[in-house]
Write an enzyme that holds these catalytic residues in place. Structure first.
Site, PDB file in Angstrom:
ATOM      1  N   ASP A   8       0.863  -1.193   0.000  1.00  0.00           N
ATOM      2  CA  ASP A   8       0.000   0.000   0.000  1.00  0.00           C
ATOM      3  C   ASP A   8       0.897   1.240   0.000  1.00  0.00           C
ATOM      4  O   ASP A   8       1.735   1.402   0.874  1.00  0.00           O
ATOM      5  CB  ASP A   8      -0.899  -0.030   1.247  1.00  0.00           C
ATOM      6  CG  ASP A   8      -1.937   1.083   1.254  1.00  0.00           C
ATOM      7  OD1 ASP A   8      -3.056   0.832   1.724  1.00  0.00           O
ATOM      8  OD2 ASP A   8      -1.625   2.198   0.812  1.00  0.00           O
ATOM      9  N   ASP A 102      -3.491   2.279  -5.527  1.00  0.00           N
ATOM     10  CA  ASP A 102      -2.246   2.291  -4.744  1.00  0.00           C
ATOM     11  C   ASP A 102      -2.038   1.048  -3.885  1.00  0.00           C
ATOM     12  O   ASP A 102      -1.174   1.035  -3.017  1.00  0.00           O
ATOM     13  CB  ASP A 102      -2.176   3.561  -3.875  1.00  0.00           C
ATOM     14  CG  ASP A 102      -2.801   3.389  -2.500  1.00  0.00           C
ATOM     15  OD1 ASP A 102      -3.841   2.722  -2.397  1.00  0.00           O
ATOM     16  OD2 ASP A 102      -2.227   3.917  -1.536  1.00  0.00           O
ATOM     17  N   GLU A 103      -2.780   0.001  -4.142  1.00  0.00           N
ATOM     18  CA  GLU A 103      -2.801  -1.111  -3.196  1.00  0.00           C
ATOM     19  C   GLU A 103      -3.000  -2.441  -3.938  1.00  0.00           C
ATOM     20  O   GLU A 103      -3.805  -2.519  -4.852  1.00  0.00           O
ATOM     21  CB  GLU A 103      -4.005  -0.858  -2.298  1.00  0.00           C
ATOM     22  CG  GLU A 103      -4.087  -1.565  -1.029  1.00  0.00           C
ATOM     23  CD  GLU A 103      -5.422  -1.239  -0.356  1.00  0.00           C
ATOM     24  OE1 GLU A 103      -5.800  -2.019   0.496  1.00  0.00           O
ATOM     25  OE2 GLU A 103      -6.077  -0.244  -0.710  1.00  0.00           O
TER      26      GLU A 103
HETATM   27  P1  TTP Z   1      -5.203   5.114   1.036  1.00  0.00           P
HETATM   28  O1  TTP Z   1      -4.216   4.036   0.742  1.00  0.00           O
HETATM   29  O2  TTP Z   1      -6.363   4.805   1.917  1.00  0.00           O
HETATM   30  O3  TTP Z   1      -4.477   6.365   1.675  1.00  0.00           O
HETATM   31  P2  TTP Z   1      -3.067   6.999   1.341  1.00  0.00           P
HETATM   32  O4  TTP Z   1      -2.289   6.165   0.377  1.00  0.00           O
HETATM   33  O5  TTP Z   1      -3.271   8.421   0.921  1.00  0.00           O
HETATM   34  O6  TTP Z   1      -2.357   7.018   2.753  1.00  0.00           O
HETATM   35  P3  TTP Z   1      -1.776   5.788   3.599  1.00  0.00           P
HETATM   36  O7  TTP Z   1      -2.022   4.544   2.789  1.00  0.00           O
HETATM   37  O8  TTP Z   1      -0.318   6.085   3.763  1.00  0.00           O
HETATM   38  O9  TTP Z   1      -2.518   5.818   4.880  1.00  0.00           O
HETATM   39  O10 TTP Z   1      -5.826   5.651  -0.316  1.00  0.00           O
HETATM   40  C1  TTP Z   1      -5.061   5.751  -1.505  1.00  0.00           C
HETATM   41  C2  TTP Z   1      -5.476   6.979  -2.290  1.00  0.00           C
HETATM   42  O11 TTP Z   1      -6.855   6.917  -2.598  1.00  0.00           O
HETATM   43  C3  TTP Z   1      -5.272   8.278  -1.537  1.00  0.00           C
HETATM   44  O12 TTP Z   1      -3.972   8.810  -1.706  1.00  0.00           O
HETATM   45  C4  TTP Z   1      -6.328   9.163  -2.106  1.00  0.00           C
HETATM   46  C5  TTP Z   1      -7.434   8.226  -2.545  1.00  0.00           C
HETATM   47  N1  TTP Z   1      -8.549   8.283  -1.586  1.00  0.00           N
HETATM   48  C6  TTP Z   1      -9.672   9.053  -1.900  1.00  0.00           C
HETATM   49  O13 TTP Z   1      -9.741   9.643  -2.982  1.00  0.00           O
HETATM   50  N2  TTP Z   1     -10.701   9.127  -0.983  1.00  0.00           N
HETATM   51  C7  TTP Z   1     -10.653   8.484   0.220  1.00  0.00           C
HETATM   52  O14 TTP Z   1     -11.602   8.590   1.025  1.00  0.00           O
HETATM   53  C8  TTP Z   1      -9.498   7.698   0.536  1.00  0.00           C
HETATM   54  C9  TTP Z   1      -9.407   6.974   1.874  1.00  0.00           C
HETATM   55  C10 TTP Z   1      -8.484   7.631  -0.395  1.00  0.00           C
HETATM   56 MG    MG Z   2      -2.119   4.115   0.621  1.00  0.00          MG
END
Ligand code: TTP
Ligand code: MG
Length: 355
Positions: A8, A102-103
Site C-alpha cells: 500500500d 495504490d494497493e
Molecule cells: P489510502 O491508501 O487509503 O491512503 P493513502 O495512500 O493516501 O495514505 P496511507 O495509505 O499512507 O494511509 O488511499 C489511496 C489513495 O486513494 C489516496 O492517496 C487518495 C485516494 N482516496 C480518496 O480519494 N478518498 C478516500 O476517502 C481515501 C481513503 C483515499
Molecule cells: Mg495508501
C-alpha cells in the site's frame, strides 16, 4: 502455507504531488478542494500530524492546520504511478490482485523458492522507490487478512511480518472494525452484543455468531481465528459501479431529490454501458447534511442497465417509508451483482445509518 504480500503506497496522491513539486516537500499538503464543498482526498504525513484526514471537509482541514497547502488532484499522474508499481509486482509474480490504484495483494508462494517472503517485499519496496520516487508500505503473512493488517503497522515506508504463531494473539488486540467484512452497520451491531475486539469475537462460538449474523457469522468466526483462505485473484471481476453527486447547496424535499435522480441515472447507465457491466442490485445512497449516510437497495430478477428503469427504481427507493426530511448533501446510485459478500448484508438491511 501460502506467502502473501500486501503493498500500500504511503499518502499516495499527496506523495505524488510532493515528488512532482519540490516546493511542497516536507510541508503539510492536502489533495482535494479547500472551499465550499471541497473534501480532502488524502493528506501528507506532515498534515496528518494536525489531524487532517481523508474524506474530511476542506474547511475543517484548514481550521486544524492553517498553513495546509491544498493541491488539486491530477488523476493522470496517479494512474501513471499505479501502472508503474503494477509492473514492479508483475516482475515477481503473475498473482497480483489490485484493490485500488495504490494497493495490491501478491501471492509470492511460488516466487519465493525458499527465500523469505520478507526479502521479496523489501526488494519490491526498493524497486518501487527506484521506479517512481515514492515509498510504499508492505505487509507479509500467510493470508490476505493478516498481510493487509501487517502493511498498516509501520506506515510510512514500513515493512512488517506477522508469523502464523503470532496471528491469533495479534487479532485479539484489534477493534472489530478492522476485520474484513465488518462494515459500520455490522460493527455497531457487534458492539451492541458486547463484541468490541478480536478477543471478544474469539470468545463467541461459531453457532452463536451464525445465529446473530447468518452466513457472515461463520466468516467472522474464521477471521477471528486467522483462518482466511480467500485466494489472490488476479482477474477479479467488477462487482459494482456507482456514480454520485455532492450538491453545491443542500437539497430539501422529495421533488428536488427526485429531479436529481434523472441525471444520475443517465450517468450511471452510460458508465454501465461503457464498462460492459450490469448487475441485479440497485443501491441509492443519501448523505445528509450532517454527514449521516442512508443506503437503500433493491434486487431484481434481471440485470439492470437501462436509464429509465434505473430512474424509476431509484425513485421507488427514495419513496420508501422514512424518507429523509433532513437536508441532503449528496446522492449516489450504484449497481452491483448480488453476491455472498459479507458486507452485502448491510445493503440487504435496506437502511443503514452511520455516524
Ligand atoms: P489510502 O491508501 O487509503 O491512503 P493513502 O495512500 O493516501 O495514505 P496511507 O495509505 O499512507 O494511509 O488511499 C489511496 C489513495 O486513494 C489516496 O492517496 C487518495 C485516494 N482516496 C480518496 O480519494 N478518498 C478516500 O476517502 C481515501 C481513503 C483515499
Ligand atoms: Mg495508501
Amino acid at each position: 502455507m501460502r506467502k502473501i504480500i500486501h503493498v500500500d503506497m504511503d499518502a499516495f496522491y499527496a506523495s505524488v504531488e510532493q515528488r512532482d513539486d519540490s516546493s511542497l516537500r516536507g510541508l503539510p499538503v492536502a489533495v482535494g478542494g479547500s472551499g465550499g464543498r471541497g473534501v480532502v482526498l488524502t493528506a501528507s504525513y506532515e498534515a496528518r500530524r494536525f489531524g487532517v484526514r481523508s474524506a474530511m471537509p476542506g474547511a475543517l482541514a484548514r481550521r486544524l492546520c492553517p498553513e495546509l497547502l491544498f493541491v488539486r488532484p491530477r488523476f493522470d499522474a496517479y494512474r501513471a504511478a499505479s501502472r508503474a508499481i503494477r509492473e514492479v509486482f508483475l516482475a515477481w509474480t503473475p498473482l497480483v490482485e489490485p484493490l485500488s490504484l495504490d494497493e495490491a495483494y501478491l501471492d509470492v508462494t511460488a516466487a519465493c523458492e525458499g527465500r523469505p517472503a520478507m526479502e521479496i517485499a523489501r526488494a519490491i519496496k526498493d524497486r518501487i522507490r527506484a521506479e517512481t520516487g515514492l515509498t510504499a508500505s508492505a505487509g507479509v503473512s500467510f493470508n490476505k487478512l493478516l498481510a493487509k493488517l501487517a502493511s498498516d503497522l509501520r506506515k510510512p515506508d514500513g515493512l512488517s511480518v506477522i508469523r502464523p504463531e503470532k496471528a491469533v494473539g495479534f487479532l485479539s488486540g484489534l477493534p472489530i472494525e478492522r476485520f474484513h467484512g465488518v462494515g459500520p452497520a455490522t460493527a455497531a451491531r457487534m458492539r451492541s452484543l458486547g463484541i468490541a475486539s478480536g478477543a471478544d469475537l474469539q470468545q463467541r462460538s461459531e453457532a452463536e455468531l451464525k445465529r446473530a449474523f447468518g452466513r457472515s457469522g461463520l466468516h467472522y468466526w474464521r477471521m477471528a481465528r486467522a483462518i482466511d483462505e480467500r485466494p489472490v485473484e488476479p482477474h477479479r471481476r467488477r462487482r459494482s459501479l456507482s456514480v454520485e453527486e455532492t450538491f453545491a447547496q443542500d437539497l430539501r424535499g422529495r421533488d428536488g431529490l427526485c429531479r436529481e435522480l434523472t441525471p444520475l441515472a443517465d450517468m450511471l447507465a452510460e458508465r454501465l454501458h461503457k464498462a460492459g457491466f450490469a448487475g441485479r442490485t440497485l443501491t441509492l445512497k443519501i448523505k445528509l447534511a450532517d454527514f449521516r449516510l442512508v443506503t437503500r437497495s433493491i434486487t431484481l430478477g434481471h440485470p439492470l442497465s437501462d436509464a429509465a428503469e434505473i430512474r424509476e427504481l431509484a425513485a421507488t427507493l427514495l419513496d420508501r417509508p422514512g424518507a429523509p426530511v433532513a437536508p441532503v448533501r449528496l446522492l449516489g446510485l450504484g449497481v452491483s451483482t448480488a453476491s455472498a459478500d459479507p458486507d452485502r448484508r448491510q445493503l440487504d438491511l435496506g437502511l443503514e445509518t452511520q455516524g
